[in-house]
Design a protein around this motif. Structure first.
Motif, mmCIF file in Angstrom:
data_model
loop_
_atom_site.group_PDB
_atom_site.id
_atom_site.type_symbol
_atom_site.label_atom_id
_atom_site.label_comp_id
_atom_site.label_asym_id
_atom_site.label_seq_id
_atom_site.Cartn_x
_atom_site.Cartn_y
_atom_site.Cartn_z
ATOM 1 N N ASN A 1 113.636 103.581 -4.030
ATOM 2 C CA ASN A 1 113.184 102.928 -2.794
ATOM 3 C C ASN A 1 111.663 102.875 -2.713
ATOM 4 N N ARG A 2 111.011 103.924 -3.198
ATOM 5 C CA ARG A 2 109.546 103.918 -3.224
ATOM 6 C C ARG A 2 109.044 102.827 -4.169
ATOM 7 N N GLY B 1 116.552 112.880 -6.882
ATOM 8 C CA GLY B 1 115.329 112.164 -6.529
ATOM 9 C C GLY B 1 115.312 110.718 -6.966
ATOM 10 N N PHE B 2 116.369 110.291 -7.695
ATOM 11 C CA PHE B 2 116.345 108.935 -8.244
ATOM 12 C C PHE B 2 116.325 107.863 -7.151
ATOM 13 N N PHE C 1 107.389 108.591 -11.272
ATOM 14 C CA PHE C 1 107.649 109.342 -10.049
ATOM 15 C C PHE C 1 108.476 110.597 -10.339
ATOM 16 N N LEU C 2 109.546 110.430 -11.140
ATOM 17 C CA LEU C 2 110.509 111.506 -11.329
ATOM 18 C C LEU C 2 109.943 112.691 -12.109
ATOM 19 N N ASP D 1 119.330 116.594 -15.124
ATOM 20 C CA ASP D 1 118.672 117.555 -14.242
ATOM 21 C C ASP D 1 118.963 117.191 -12.789
ATOM 22 N N GLU D 2 119.555 118.122 -12.038
ATOM 23 C CA GLU D 2 120.017 117.821 -10.687
ATOM 24 C C GLU D 2 118.888 117.406 -9.739
#
Length: 286
Positions: A33-34, A27-28, A244-245, A21-22
């Motif tokens: 980093n988060r 968002g990876f 998160f994702l 999924d783009e």
């Protein structure tokens, strides 16, 4: 673990072989980093910034306060060996330093308060106080101290710019200041990435102990880049990043993996509270 290996583990948690999924793929890295920032507090990276403190000599020890009348210009000549100055004023006007580098002006309007201006001096220097109103030149220090090392702030302490020496400065860390290889027991303050020492602090080499900002990765680092965390912390990343994702598209899945992350987190913190371990861990409120 590399970025690519971590990405494969996160994809597996989503029952996929890769992040197809783009929006999730894009968002990876932000999620990584988060996650790094969240876990870095447990085993933060530290560094030391060393500097030499020499109590500066005030070349104008007998200066007396001067009141400037409206329209009057007051001048104070600085001794030729002056390397920096500190001047405290009140009222409304303009303080100007004229030296080998040209003119540097400091307008002020303090009301009932005071303002302090500090700057390095090149060659022979003169301070000029001007303005239409009445104001006071309360104090002037002409210092034989190089401005590159530090300047007096308004409290009369010498300010060493630790943040300038380390752009990755995050905060000061215990024991904060060392002197001759041991924690410093004398007076000091920290503020805005600066270490402030009284002029009377013993002469010698001091070390500021700092905590560095969490490391960050970008797309340009590539899939072969190593995750800049301790291995025991990396073990918590797959579930944390998965939570998160998928928070927007699959909140139940995100909640499941966040709870799995919390269990790992609790186990990690419990293992590092044992009295036989000398690791100091800063809690995060969970």
């Amino acid at each position: 673990m590399t970025v690519g290996e971590l990405q494969a583990e996160v994809a597996y948690l989503g029952f996929e072989t890769r992040l197809n999924d783009e929006p999730i793929r894009r968002g990876f890295i932000p999620a990584l980093n988060r996650g790094i920032a969240e876990l870095d507090v447990f085993l933060p990276r530290t560094a030391r910034v060393t500097f030499y403190h020499r109590p500066p000599a005030d070349l104008l020890p007998s200066f007396s306060p001067i009141r400037k009348s409206p329209g009057e210009i007051v001048t104070v000549s600085l001794p030729d060996t002056t390397r920096s100055f500190s001047a405290r004023v009140s009222g409304s006007g303009t303080l100007t330093l004229r030296d080998g580098s040209g003119d540097a002006s400091f307008p002020f309007s303090t009301g009932r308060r005071t303002a302090t201006f500090c700057r390095g001096v090149t060659g022979s220097g003169t301070l000029c106080l001007s303005g239409d109103g009445e104001c006071d030149l309360l104090s002037v220090r002409a210092l034989d101290h190089d401005a590159a090392d530090g300047l007096f702030d308004e409290t009369g302490m010498l300010a060493y710019r630790v943040r300038d020496a380390r752009p990755d400065f995050g905060s000061f860390a215990p024991p904060f200041v060392e002197y001759r290889g041991a924690p410093y027991a004398g007076e000091y303050r920290t503020a805005d990435g600066m270490l402030l020492l009284p002029a009377t602090a013993p002469e010698g080499e001091y070390t500021a102990v700092i905590r560095l900002l969490p490391p960050r990765l970008s797309e340009e680092d590539g899939s072969d880049a190593e995750i800049p965390l301790d291995g025991s912390l990396i073990a918590m990343l797959p579930e944390l990043i998965a939570s998160f994702l998928w928070l927007d598209d699959a909140p139940d899945k995100a909640r499941f993996y966040y709870e799995a992350y919390l269990r790992k987190n609790a186990a990690f913190r419990a293992s590092h509270r044992r009295p036989d371990r000398d690791l100091s861990v800063r809690g995060n409120g969970w």
